[in-house]
Design a protein around this motif. Sequence first.
Motif, PDB file in Angstrom:
ATOM      1  N   GLY A 139       0.817  -1.213   0.000  1.00 47.79           N
ATOM      2  CA  GLY A 139       0.000   0.000   0.000  1.00 47.79           C
ATOM      3  C   GLY A 139       0.845   1.255   0.000  1.00 47.79           C
ATOM      4  O   GLY A 139       0.556   2.215  -0.714  1.00 47.79           O
ATOM      5  N   LEU A 140       1.906   1.252   0.798  1.00 48.15           N
ATOM      6  CA  LEU A 140       2.803   2.410   0.824  1.00 48.15           C
ATOM      7  C   LEU A 140       3.488   2.594  -0.530  1.00 48.15           C
ATOM      8  O   LEU A 140       3.632   3.720  -1.020  1.00 48.15           O
ATOM      9  N   PHE A 141       3.880   1.487  -1.142  1.00 51.17           N
ATOM     10  CA  PHE A 141       4.467   1.562  -2.493  1.00 51.17           C
ATOM     11  C   PHE A 141       3.480   2.172  -3.483  1.00 51.17           C
ATOM     12  O   PHE A 141       3.838   3.059  -4.272  1.00 51.17           O
ATOM     13  N   TYR A 142       2.227   1.737  -3.447  1.00 51.34           N
ATOM     14  CA  TYR A 142       1.227   2.291  -4.369  1.00 51.34           C
ATOM     15  C   TYR A 142       1.073   3.806  -4.153  1.00 51.34           C
ATOM     16  O   TYR A 142       0.972   4.572  -5.118  1.00 51.34           O
ATOM     17  N   CYS A 143       1.051   4.225  -2.892  1.00 57.26           N
ATOM     18  CA  CYS A 143       0.891   5.656  -2.604  1.00 57.26           C
ATOM     19  C   CYS A 143       2.064   6.451  -3.163  1.00 57.26           C
ATOM     20  O   CYS A 143       1.866   7.490  -3.807  1.00 57.26           O
ATOM     21  N   CYS A 144       3.270   5.970  -2.929  1.00 57.72           N
ATOM     22  CA  CYS A 144       4.440   6.678  -3.467  1.00 57.72           C
ATOM     23  C   CYS A 144       4.422   6.662  -4.989  1.00 57.72           C
ATOM     24  O   CYS A 144       4.697   7.682  -5.639  1.00 57.72           O
ATOM     25  N   ARG A 145       4.104   5.529  -5.567  1.00 60.59           N
ATOM     26  CA  ARG A 145       4.107   5.390  -7.032  1.00 60.59           C
ATOM     27  C   ARG A 145       3.151   6.373  -7.696  1.00 60.59           C
ATOM     28  O   ARG A 145       3.459   6.954  -8.745  1.00 60.59           O
ATOM     29  N   GLU A 146       1.986   6.584  -7.091  1.00 58.52           N
ATOM     30  CA  GLU A 146       0.973   7.439  -7.709  1.00 58.52           C
ATOM     31  C   GLU A 146       1.162   8.915  -7.392  1.00 58.52           C
ATOM     32  O   GLU A 146       0.783   9.774  -8.190  1.00 58.52           O
ATOM     33  N   VAL A 147       1.760   9.226  -6.249  1.00 58.95           N
ATOM     34  CA  VAL A 147       1.884  10.633  -5.852  1.00 58.95           C
ATOM     35  C   VAL A 147       3.200  11.258  -6.303  1.00 58.95           C
ATOM     36  O   VAL A 147       3.251  12.460  -6.582  1.00 58.95           O
ATOM     37  N   VAL A 148       4.254  10.471  -6.420  1.00 63.11           N
ATOM     38  CA  VAL A 148       5.550  11.034  -6.837  1.00 63.11           C
ATOM     39  C   VAL A 148       5.440  11.841  -8.137  1.00 63.11           C
ATOM     40  O   VAL A 148       6.011  12.936  -8.226  1.00 63.11           O
ATOM     41  N   PRO A 149       4.729  11.362  -9.165  1.00 64.17           N
ATOM     42  CA  PRO A 149       4.624  12.191 -10.374  1.00 64.17           C
ATOM     43  C   PRO A 149       4.008  13.562 -10.131  1.00 64.17           C
ATOM     44  O   PRO A 149       4.363  14.540 -10.806  1.00 64.17           O
ATOM     45  N   LEU A 150       3.109  13.663  -9.138  1.00 62.44           N
ATOM     46  CA  LEU A 150       2.500  14.956  -8.817  1.00 62.44           C
ATOM     47  C   LEU A 150       3.524  15.889  -8.178  1.00 62.44           C
ATOM     48  O   LEU A 150       3.514  17.097  -8.436  1.00 62.44           O
ATOM     49  N   LEU A 151       4.401  15.334  -7.362  1.00 58.43           N
ATOM     50  CA  LEU A 151       5.464  16.124  -6.748  1.00 58.43           C
ATOM     51  C   LEU A 151       6.487  16.557  -7.796  1.00 58.43           C
ATOM     52  O   LEU A 151       6.950  17.706  -7.789  1.00 58.43           O
ATOM     53  N   LEU A 152       6.839  15.658  -8.677  1.00 60.41           N
ATOM     54  CA  LEU A 152       7.805  15.981  -9.738  1.00 60.41           C
ATOM     55  C   LEU A 152       7.272  17.085 -10.646  1.00 60.41           C
ATOM     56  O   LEU A 152       8.042  17.912 -11.139  1.00 60.41           O
ATOM     57  N   ALA A 153       5.969  17.099 -10.844  1.00 60.48           N
ATOM     58  CA  ALA A 153       5.373  18.139 -11.682  1.00 60.48           C
ATOM     59  C   ALA A 153       5.569  19.516 -11.062  1.00 60.48           C
ATOM     60  O   ALA A 153       5.651  20.524 -11.776  1.00 60.48           O
ATOM     61  N   ASN A 154       5.665  19.571  -9.723  1.00 59.55           N
ATOM     62  CA  ASN A 154       5.904  20.843  -9.026  1.00 59.55           C
ATOM     63  C   ASN A 154       7.381  21.184  -8.942  1.00 59.55           C
ATOM     64  O   ASN A 154       7.735  22.340  -8.661  1.00 59.55           O
ATOM     65  N   GLY A 155       8.220  20.185  -9.127  1.00 54.96           N
ATOM     66  CA  GLY A 155       9.650  20.387  -8.895  1.00 54.96           C
ATOM     67  C   GLY A 155       9.976  20.545  -7.427  1.00 54.96           C
ATOM     68  O   GLY A 155      11.034  21.046  -7.038  1.00 54.96           O
ATOM     69  N   TYR A 156       9.046  20.104  -6.562  1.00 60.12           N
ATOM     70  CA  TYR A 156       9.223  20.208  -5.113  1.00 60.12           C
ATOM     71  C   TYR A 156       8.383  19.125  -4.456  1.00 60.12           C
ATOM     72  O   TYR A 156       7.255  18.843  -4.879  1.00 60.12           O
ATOM     73  N   GLY A 157       8.918  18.548  -3.393  1.00 60.93           N
ATOM     74  CA  GLY A 157       8.108  17.593  -2.644  1.00 60.93           C
ATOM     75  C   GLY A 157       8.791  17.089  -1.395  1.00 60.93           C
ATOM     76  O   GLY A 157      10.020  17.120  -1.277  1.00 60.93           O
ATOM     77  N   ARG A 158       7.969  16.654  -0.466  1.00 58.71           N
ATOM     78  CA  ARG A 158       8.438  15.996   0.750  1.00 58.71           C
ATOM     79  C   ARG A 158       7.614  14.725   0.946  1.00 58.71           C
ATOM     80  O   ARG A 158       6.379  14.774   0.920  1.00 58.71           O
ATOM     81  N   ILE A 159       8.303  13.604   1.139  1.00 60.16           N
ATOM     82  CA  ILE A 159       7.656  12.327   1.408  1.00 60.16           C
ATOM     83  C   ILE A 159       8.113  11.843   2.768  1.00 60.16           C
ATOM     84  O   ILE A 159       9.319  11.781   3.044  1.00 60.16           O
ATOM     85  N   VAL A 160       7.163  11.521   3.624  1.00 60.43           N
ATOM     86  CA  VAL A 160       7.455  10.957   4.943  1.00 60.43           C
ATOM     87  C   VAL A 160       6.772   9.599   5.028  1.00 60.43           C
ATOM     88  O   VAL A 160       5.533   9.522   5.021  1.00 60.43           O
ATOM     89  N   ASN A 161       7.560   8.544   5.081  1.00 64.69           N
ATOM     90  CA  ASN A 161       7.028   7.195   5.207  1.00 64.69           C
ATOM     91  C   ASN A 161       7.218   6.727   6.646  1.00 64.69           C
ATOM     92  O   ASN A 161       8.342   6.691   7.153  1.00 64.69           O
TER      93      ASN A 161
END
Length: 249
Positions: free
Chosen positions: A118-140
């Motif tokens: 489940g955590l992998f799916y969340c990262c897989r789907e949300v990372v492209p949204l962060l990359l589109a901003n050129g900024y992001g923070r992920i806390v697992n």
Amino acid sequence: MSVYQGRFEGRCAIVTGGASGLGKAAAARIVAEGGKVVLWDLNADALAAAKAETGATDVVALDVSDQAAVAAAAKASEAALGKVDILICSAGITGATAPVHEYPLDSWKRVVDINLNGLFYCCREVVPLLLANGYGRIVNVASVAGKEGNPNASAYSATKAGVIGLTKSLGKELAEKGVIANALTPATFESPILAQLPKSQVDYMRSKIPMGRLGEISESAAMVCFMASEECSFTTASTFDTSGGRTTF
């Protein structure tokens, strides 16, 4: 709860496991510090209450082990927030308390499906949204159990070790792209998840903490919010401990 006024001004977050415990506490603090949040959780009734308590922009009831549901939720959350800057993966379960040779197969599979897949799916789907901003923070949210292992908690320990490994890999992949990914490795803290465990297991985990007490949700939420903020700018692919002295590496 001390608040850093405006720390998350203009920032938008998705928080899984957001209906209770650490997820809800971190979400409430992000909103209090100027951010916007969408909460994800399996418990639809608790989500409604958490939305009111935290001031969240929206909520999504889903099972994070369902990849299609996660993909749909990511799109819906981006639409509700306008963008996504932060992903906090706090959803998780403990599973059965049993030795490996007696561990129930259905519990093993469910823990792996939620805590790791489940955590992998969340990262897989949300990372492209962060990359589109050129900024992001992920806390697992991992666990000290992922570093040291807890007896009679093999599925939980194994999946949390997997979360640490996944986060280290992800952080290195994104290191030059403006997106930082780290894992939190707390020792046991007061949380609704403890209701899933027998008292003997909780007592064992408390006995391993040099401070002699369980953590408080607010203590881990404070660390999560630092990890999710712009202040955390030169640490990625790493772990942050809130362990009361338990963690040895």
